[in-house]
Design an enzyme around this catalytic site. Structure first.
Site, PDB file in Angstrom:
ATOM      1  N   TRP A   1      -0.508 -12.496   0.050  1.00  0.00           N
ATOM      2  CA  TRP A   1       0.653 -12.706   0.934  1.00  0.00           C
ATOM      3  C   TRP A   1       0.501 -13.993   1.729  1.00  0.00           C
ATOM      4  O   TRP A   1       1.466 -14.732   1.928  1.00  0.00           O
ATOM      5  CB  TRP A   1       0.877 -11.502   1.840  1.00  0.00           C
ATOM      6  CG  TRP A   1       1.255 -10.272   1.073  1.00  0.00           C
ATOM      7  CD1 TRP A   1       0.551  -9.097   1.024  1.00  0.00           C
ATOM      8  CD2 TRP A   1       2.394 -10.083   0.221  1.00  0.00           C
ATOM      9  NE1 TRP A   1       1.187  -8.198   0.192  1.00  0.00           N
ATOM     10  CE2 TRP A   1       2.317  -8.779  -0.308  1.00  0.00           C
ATOM     11  CE3 TRP A   1       3.468 -10.898  -0.153  1.00  0.00           C
ATOM     12  CZ2 TRP A   1       3.275  -8.254  -1.186  1.00  0.00           C
ATOM     13  CZ3 TRP A   1       4.429 -10.390  -1.023  1.00  0.00           C
ATOM     14  CH2 TRP A   1       4.320  -9.089  -1.529  1.00  0.00           C
TER      15      TRP A   1
ATOM     16  N   LYS B   1       6.172  -0.900   5.514  1.00  0.00           N
ATOM     17  CA  LYS B   1       4.793  -0.458   5.401  1.00  0.00           C
ATOM     18  C   LYS B   1       4.481   0.604   6.458  1.00  0.00           C
ATOM     19  O   LYS B   1       3.977   1.648   6.154  1.00  0.00           O
ATOM     20  CB  LYS B   1       3.832  -1.647   5.566  1.00  0.00           C
ATOM     21  CG  LYS B   1       4.139  -2.833   4.669  1.00  0.00           C
ATOM     22  CD  LYS B   1       3.814  -2.573   3.200  1.00  0.00           C
ATOM     23  CE  LYS B   1       4.523  -3.528   2.262  1.00  0.00           C
ATOM     24  NZ  LYS B   1       4.089  -4.901   2.307  1.00  0.00           N
TER      25      LYS B   1
ATOM     26  N   ASP C   1       1.608 -12.550  10.190  1.00  0.00           N
ATOM     27  CA  ASP C   1       2.288 -11.527   9.382  1.00  0.00           C
ATOM     28  C   ASP C   1       1.528 -10.221   9.598  1.00  0.00           C
ATOM     29  O   ASP C   1       0.373 -10.087   9.191  1.00  0.00           O
ATOM     30  CB  ASP C   1       2.240 -11.953   7.905  1.00  0.00           C
ATOM     31  CG  ASP C   1       2.785 -10.895   6.953  1.00  0.00           C
ATOM     32  OD1 ASP C   1       3.146  -9.790   7.405  1.00  0.00           O
ATOM     33  OD2 ASP C   1       2.837 -11.184   5.735  1.00  0.00           O
TER      34      ASP C   1
HETATM   35  C1  LIG Z   1       4.493  -6.138   1.628  1.00  0.00           C
HETATM   36  C2  LIG Z   1       4.055  -7.357   2.327  1.00  0.00           C
HETATM   37  C3  LIG Z   1       4.818  -8.540   2.298  1.00  0.00           C
HETATM   38  C4  LIG Z   1       6.095  -8.674   1.500  1.00  0.00           C
HETATM   39  O1  LIG Z   1       7.088  -7.911   2.060  1.00  0.00           O
HETATM   40  P1  LIG Z   1       8.588  -7.967   1.509  1.00  0.00           P
HETATM   41  O2  LIG Z   1       9.314  -7.262   2.596  1.00  0.00           O
HETATM   42  O3  LIG Z   1       8.589  -7.245   0.224  1.00  0.00           O
HETATM   43  O4  LIG Z   1       8.978  -9.376   1.380  1.00  0.00           O
HETATM   44  C5  LIG Z   1       4.365  -9.612   3.021  1.00  0.00           C
HETATM   45  N1  LIG Z   1       3.242  -9.551   3.738  1.00  0.00           N
HETATM   46  C6  LIG Z   1       2.489  -8.444   3.787  1.00  0.00           C
HETATM   47  C7  LIG Z   1       1.242  -8.420   4.601  1.00  0.00           C
HETATM   48  C8  LIG Z   1       2.869  -7.310   3.089  1.00  0.00           C
HETATM   49  O5  LIG Z   1       2.107  -6.214   3.135  1.00  0.00           O
END
Ligand SMILES: *Cc1c(COP(=O)(O)O)cnc(C)c1O
Length: 361
Positions: free
Chosen positions: A101, A195, A171
């Site tokens: 990511w 998540k 993030d």
């Molecule tokens: C799942 C995830 C993403 C991507 O998320 P989307 O909403 O599918 O774009 C980005 N960063 C992390 C840490 C993730 O776990």
């Protein structure tokens, strides 16, 4: 009705209580005679939902007044572009690469300016967090970027990097609201909610006000300007209204559970059950350096791909779902987010013990 223990990395388990409440309100939300799904986002009832959600999130995270809370769309991945478009005044940013990511965010930033990879743990399949106490931060960096909890690899920053005064962007998709954070240490904290908070389709961005400016990169679409969403309190256009409503319910649930300090304790307790087992098992092994272990995502392997596959299949039959590791790493991964009850982790460990006995000659 029977519910499984769902160890999916995302979209992931939600508190049963929240789902039941939403079900009860499906046809008639709070005497309005309609579902939240059918409601104008400009209505009084919806205004209360979105404002209440923001306030509860502010309470939970102790968000200072000089930060805006934005409920946006496009997932976490859209932020990979939105961040550089809005923050790259000097067109320079530093990225710490601790997994896929972070790498995707880094690659996207290269479209808009000079993105530097100032540290990486790619050399050991992202199984650790690099030492970030004295990195070569670029003098003119607009920000330093991290992915705080690496969903795929199961690592977590336990100490934030020393950004040498530069704005930190993080993030937190897979560790959102799993423990208390000091918001003042960040310029932006953001995450997709699927998540640890709610249904896919909502991304929450907590952003310090001085980072919200008219001065975005040329060509930045209106919908990708933080300012437009901040000025309109996330109601510039139709927001992901139903998703935000569920997030709001989860915030209320978290408050009822005792807030983030209580969640942290609960999450530590749950993770310990699994990590202790992994540390003592002869068959199963955790794949992450101990001090960098995530409380949320726990990857593990047997070392034998066929045995891994057998485990995933038999676990599923026993009501333990979505334990297959990410397609890029194989093995297994148990995601044990806020809403995973301790009983779920205990059931997993009991199953692993039994599997180990049955499959050891
Ligand atoms: C799942 C995830 C993403 C991507 O998320 P989307 O909403 O599918 O774009 C980005 N960063 C992390 C840490 C993730 O776990």
């Amino acid at each position: 009705m029977s519910r499984v223990y769902n160890f999916s990395a995302g979209p992931a388990v939600l508190p049963e209580e929240v789902l039941k409440e939403a079900a009860a309100e499906m046809l008639d939300y709070n005497g309005t005679g309609m579902s939240v799904m059918e409601m104008s986002h400009r209505s009084k009832a919806y205004e209360e939902i979105i404002q209440g959600a923001e306030q509860d999130l502010r309470d939970l995270m102790n968000i200072p007044d000089n930060y805006k809370v934005l409920f946006l769309q496009g997932g976490a991945s859209q932020q990979f572009a939105m961040i550089p478009m809005n923050l790259m005044k000097n067109k320079v940013a530093d990225y710490i690469i601790t997994g896929q990511w972070a790498k995707k965010a880094y690659q996207e930033a290269q479209v808009y300016g000079k993105a530097n990879a100032i540290a990486s743990s790619a050399d050991e399949t992202f199984s650790y967090i690099p030492d970030c106490s004295d990195l070569p931060i670029s003098e003119d960096a607009d920000y330093v970027y991290i992915c705080e909890n690496n969903t795929i690899y199961g690592t977590k920053f336990k100490t934030l990097p020393n950004t040498k005064g530069k704005t930190l962007v993080s993030d937190v998709s897979s560790c959102f609201l799993s423990e208390p954070v000091d918001v003042t240490k960040y310029g932006i904290i953001y995450g997709g909610v699927q998540k640890n908070i709610g249904p896919a389709g909502v991304v929450i961005v907590i952003i310090r006000e001085d980072l919200i400016t008219e001065d975005t990169l040329p060509g930045t679409p209106t919908m990708l300007k933080y300012k437009i969403h901040a000025d309109n309190a996330s109601l510039y256009n139709t927001p992901p209204a139903y998703g935000i409503y569920i997030c709001g319910k989860v915030f209320k649930w978290l408050k009822k559970m005792g807030g983030l300090e209580a969640m942290k304790q609960r999450n530590e307790e749950k993770a310990k059950i699994l990590y202790d087992f992994l540390d003592n098992s002869k068959m199963f092994k955790g794949t992450v350096r101990k001090e960098d272990r995530s409380l949320m995502n726990v990857p593990f392997v047997t070392g034998d791909a066929d045995l891994d596959a057998k485990f995933v299949k038999e676990a599923k039959a026993a009501g333990l779902e979505n334990l297959k590791g990410h397609r890029s790493v194989g093995g297994m991964r148990a995601s044990i987010y806020n809403a995973m009850p301790k009983e779920g982790v205990e059931a997993l460990v009991a199953f692993m013990k039994k599997f180990e006995e049955e499959n050891t000659k």
